[in-house]
Design a protein around this motif. Structure first.
Motif, PDB file in Angstrom:
ATOM      1  N   PHE B   6       0.804  -1.260   0.003  1.00  0.00           N
ATOM      2  CA  PHE B   6      -0.209   0.134   0.082  1.00  0.00           C
ATOM      3  C   PHE B   6       0.740   1.162  -0.089  1.00  0.00           C
ATOM      4  N   THR B   8       0.452   5.001   0.769  1.00  0.00           N
ATOM      5  CA  THR B   8      -0.414   6.022   1.610  1.00  0.00           C
ATOM      6  C   THR B   8      -0.375   7.195   1.101  1.00  0.00           C
ATOM      7  N   SER B   9      -1.151   8.371   1.620  1.00  0.00           N
ATOM      8  CA  SER B   9      -1.189   9.603   1.089  1.00  0.00           C
ATOM      9  C   SER B   9       0.052  10.302   1.540  1.00  0.00           C
ATOM     10  N   ALA B  27      -5.838  -4.319   5.130  1.00  0.00           N
ATOM     11  CA  ALA B  27      -5.440  -2.997   5.159  1.00  0.00           C
ATOM     12  C   ALA B  27      -6.035  -2.427   6.698  1.00  0.00           C
ATOM     13  N   ILE B  32      -3.462   0.806   7.751  1.00  0.00           N
ATOM     14  CA  ILE B  32      -3.055   1.341   6.912  1.00  0.00           C
ATOM     15  C   ILE B  32      -3.963   2.845   6.626  1.00  0.00           C
ATOM     16  N   GLY B  34      -5.779   5.877   5.922  1.00  0.00           N
ATOM     17  CA  GLY B  34      -6.799   6.189   4.880  1.00  0.00           C
ATOM     18  C   GLY B  34      -7.772   5.110   4.208  1.00  0.00           C
ATOM     19  N   ILE B  35      -7.537   3.814   4.702  1.00  0.00           N
ATOM     20  CA  ILE B  35      -8.533   2.932   4.613  1.00  0.00           C
ATOM     21  C   ILE B  35      -9.107   2.550   5.778  1.00  0.00           C
ATOM     22  N   CYS B  48     -12.888   2.555   1.238  1.00  0.00           N
ATOM     23  CA  CYS B  48     -11.712   1.383   1.035  1.00  0.00           C
ATOM     24  C   CYS B  48     -11.196   1.804  -0.539  1.00  0.00           C
ATOM     25  N   VAL B  50      -9.056   2.468  -3.391  1.00  0.00           N
ATOM     26  CA  VAL B  50      -7.533   2.459  -3.777  1.00  0.00           C
ATOM     27  C   VAL B  50      -7.634   2.543  -5.620  1.00  0.00           C
ATOM     28  N   CYS B  84     -11.542  -1.670  -2.358  1.00  0.00           N
ATOM     29  CA  CYS B  84     -10.801  -3.032  -2.064  1.00  0.00           C
ATOM     30  C   CYS B  84     -11.307  -3.797  -1.105  1.00  0.00           C
ATOM     31  N   THR B  99      -2.587   2.157  -4.385  1.00  0.00           N
ATOM     32  CA  THR B  99      -2.315   3.569  -3.828  1.00  0.00           C
ATOM     33  C   THR B  99      -3.407   3.702  -3.230  1.00  0.00           C
ATOM     34  N   VAL B 100      -3.559   4.112  -1.884  1.00  0.00           N
ATOM     35  CA  VAL B 100      -4.586   4.788  -1.290  1.00  0.00           C
ATOM     36  C   VAL B 100      -5.143   5.848  -1.796  1.00  0.00           C
TER      37      VAL B 100
END
Ligand code: HEM
Ligand code: FES
Lengths: 385, 102
Positions: B6, B8-9, B27, B32, B34-35, B48, B50, B84, B99-100
Motif C-alpha cells: 500500500f 498511503t497519502s 489494510a 493502513i 486512509g482505509i 476503501c 484504492v 478494495c 495507492t490509497v
C-alpha cells in the motif's frame, strides 16, 4: 409475524414515476425514490444545495423554529469539506479499542438491567438509555450528563403532526447554550471545548458555529439510533432463529447491522434546495423549490437489491444509502455502527428469547405516503440465554 | 500467501501479507492510513478506495457493476480505481501495489 413488517411505502410510485410529492407547510417537496437518482442528486450539490435558509432542507421544515445553521449538514462544498476535515478525526474515535470497550460496558449494563426485569419498554428502557449513555462517549463528557438526556424522553425532538414544536426544540437549544458557556468558563477535553478551540480557514469557530455542530450531534443521532435499536429488537422477537444465527456465526454481525440500516432506514429522507431549473427523473423542478432524497425508498429498490423487502442477515453486497451518500454521508455512522454491532453481539451472547407484548407504531405521514419508521412504545419480555 | 503493498497519502510504502479475507480487512488490520472500511466491506461506504498500479490491473481484475456505480460518484475516481473490500486476497494478487485514495 406481522409485528415486524416494515412495508415498502414507496414501491408503486418508485416503479411508476420515480418521484413522490408532498406538501410541507406550504413549501412542497418532490421526493426522489430511485436508488440511482437519490445517489446522483446527493452527489450533485451544485444543483441540489444543502446551504439554504437554516432548517429548510429538513422535512418537515424547521425554518420557523431555528436560525442556527447546522454544521456541516447545512453547508455545501467546498466550505463543507473544511468543517468535515475538522470533525472527521473526532467522529472516528469509535474505532479505537478503548472506546469500543467502554461502549461494551455501557450496553452490557443496560442489557443486564433489562434481563433482570419482568417487562420493559424497549424504546425508553433500552434504546433511549443506550443512545444517551453512548453519546457521553462520543462527546467525551461525564457519564452523569446522560441522566438529563434520558429524562427528556423520546418526545423532545419528535413532532406530533405536521409542523415542529418550537418549545420542545428550545429545551435542547437552551441546554446547548448553557453547556457551551460552561465550556468557555472551564475548558476541558470534551467536544464543546475542542470545537471552541478549533479553527477553520485560520479563524476560530464562533459560538454559533459550535452550537450548529452540537445541535446536529444531539438531534441527528437520537431518533435514528433509537429506531435502529428498537426495530432490530422487534425483528428478533418475530424471528426467533435470528439471534441463534448471530450467536453461532458472529462473523455476520457486521452484515446484519448494514442490513438493518438498509431495511429500517431510520432516516426516511432529507431535503435539498434546487439552485437552477432542472429535471429529476425526467420531471421538471424549478430553482428555489425543494426535492428530497428518499433513502428509505432507494434502499428497497429492486433494481439494486435482490429480495429487497426481506431482511437477509448475511447480505454480502449491500450498497444501501441508509447513512446517506457522498459529501454529507453520516458523520455519526462510525458511532452508530459500533452501537449496533456491540448491541447485536451482546444480545446474541446474553439473550435467549425476546417476546413483544404490545407495540405502538410510529407512523410518518409524507403526503401521499405513510411509512412506519419505528415504535413509540414496544413492551417486551427478555429471557436469558 | 500474497504480499500486498500500500502507498498511503503521505507516500509511505507498507507491504503486508495474508492468505485470505478481503484486501480492505488486510489494510484495516494493519492500520493502513486512509482505509477505514466503515461499512465492513458490503460496498456501501467507499472508504476503501484504492488505485491499482497500471501493471497490476490484470491481476486484480475488474469491478462489478455495483462497485462501478459506486465509484462513478466517488471523488477523484479513475480507470484504476477499486473498492478494495471487493478484492479477495489470494495468490493471484501476489505483489500488487495499491495507492490509497485521498
Ligand atoms: C442509525 C443511525 C443513523 C442514521 C440512519 C443516520 C442517517 C443519516 C443520513 C441519511 C445522513 C445524510 C443527510 C444528508 O445527506 O443530508 C446523515 C448525516 C449526518 N448524521 Fe447521521 N444517522 C445516524 C446516526 C447519527 C449519529 C449517532 C450522529 C451523531 C451523533 C449523526 C450525525 C450526523 C451528522 C452530523 C450528519 C451530517 C453530515 C454532513 O453534513 O457532512 N448521525 N445521517
Ligand atoms: S469497506 Fe465500505 S465500500 Fe469497501
Amino acid at each position: 409475524m406481522g409485528k415486524c413488517e416494515f412495508a415498502d411505502a414507496f414501491k408503486e410510485e418508485r416503479e411508476k414515476s420515480g418521484i413522490g410529492k408532498m406538501d410541507d407547510q406550504g413549501d412542497p417537496v418532490v421526493m426522489l425514490l430511485k436508488h440511482k437518482d437519490v445517489r446522483k442528486a446527493a452527489h450533485n450539490y451544485k444543483s441540489f444545495s444543502s446551504e439554504a435558509v437554516p432548517g429548510r432542507i429538513v422535512v418537515p421544515s424547521e425554518v420557523n423554529i431555528r436560525t442556527t445553521r447546522q454544521i456541516p449538514f447545512e453547508v455545501d462544498p467546498p466550505m463543507h469539506k473544511e468543517y468535515r476535515s475538522l470533525l472527521d478525526a473526532w467522529f472516528k474515535r469509535p474505532l479505537q479499542d478503548a472506546y469500543k470497550k467502554e461502549l461494551t460496558t455501557i450496553i452490557s449494563t443496560v442489557l443486564d438491567d433489562v434481563l433482570s426485569r419482568d417487562k420493559v419498554d424497549v424504546v425508553t428502557d433500552l434504546a433511549l438509555v443506550i443512545q444517551s449513555r453512548a453519546l457521553t462517549l462520543l462527546l467525551n463528557v461525564p457519564f452523569s450528563k446522560s441522566v438529563k438526556w434520558i429524562s427528556w424522553g423520546t418526545h423532545v425532538f419528535r413532532s406530533e403532526g405536521e409542523a415542529l414544536d418550537g418549545d420542545k426544540a428550545a429545551i435542547l437549544y437552551n441546554y446547548i447554550d448553557e453547556e457551551i458557556d460552561k465550556a468557555i468558563a472551564n475548558p476541558s477535553g470534551d467536544l464543546y471545548s475542542t470545537l471552541l478551540a478549533a479553527e477553520v480557514e485560520g479563524k476560530k469557530l464562533t459560538k454559533e458555529e459550535v452550537k450548529g455542530v452540537l445541535i446536529l450531534t444531539f438531534a441527528g443521532g437520537r431518533d435514528t439510533v433509537i429506531n435502529a435499536l428498537t426495530n432490530s429488537i422487534s425483528y428478533f422477537s418475530a424471528n426467533k432463529e435470528a439471534l441463534e444465527q448471530l450467536h453461532s456465526t458472529p462473523e455476520i454481525i457486521n452484515n446484519a447491522v448494514e442490513e438493518f440500516v438498509r431495511y429500517f432506514s431510520p432516516l426516511t429522507h432529507m431535503g435539498r434546495v434546487v439552485t437552477e431549473d432542472t429535471t429529476v427523473c425526467e420531471h421538471a423542478v424549478q430553482a428555489d423549490s425543494r426535492i428530497s432524497l428518499c433513502w428509505a425508498s432507494a434502499n428497497r429498490d429492486e433494481k439494486v437489491f435482490e429480495n429487497a423487502n426481506e431482511i437477509v442477515l448475511d447480505r454480502k453486497i449491500n450498497p444501501h444509502v441508509g447513512f446517506g451518500f457522498s459529501h454529507h454521508n453520516c458523520l455519526g455512522a462510525t458511532h452508530a455502527r459500533q452501537i449496533m454491532r456491540i448491541t447485536l453481539k451482546l444480545l446474541a451472547e446474553k439473550v435467549g428469547d425476546i417476546t413483544v407484548l404490545e407495540a405502538e407504531e410510529n407512523i410518518e405521514n409524507l403526503g401521499e405516503f405513510t411509512r412506519k419508521v419505528g415504535y413509540n412504545s414496544l413492551k417486551a419480555t427478555f429471557k436469558k440465554r | 500467501m500474497a504480499k500486498i503493498t500500500f502507498i498511503t497519502s503521505n507516500n509511505e510504502k507498507i507491504t503486508v501479507e495474508a492468505t485470505a479475507g478481503s484486501v480492505m480487512e488486510l489494510a484495516v488490520n494493519n492500520n493502513i492510513q486512509g482505509i477505514d472500511g466503515d461499512c465492513g466491506g458490503v460496498c456501501s461506504c467507499a472508504t476503501c478506495h484504492v488505485f491499482v498500479a497500471p501493471e497490476d490491473v490484470d491481476k486484480v481484475g475488474v469491478a462489478s457493476e455495483i462497485e462501478t456505480d459506486m465509484l462513478e460518484l466517488a471523488d477523484d475516481a479513475n480507470e484504476y480505481s477499486r473498492l478494495c473490500c471487493q478484492i479477495s486476497v489470494s495468490d493471484a494478487i501476489d505483489n500488487v501495489v495499491l495507492t490509497v485514495a485521498k
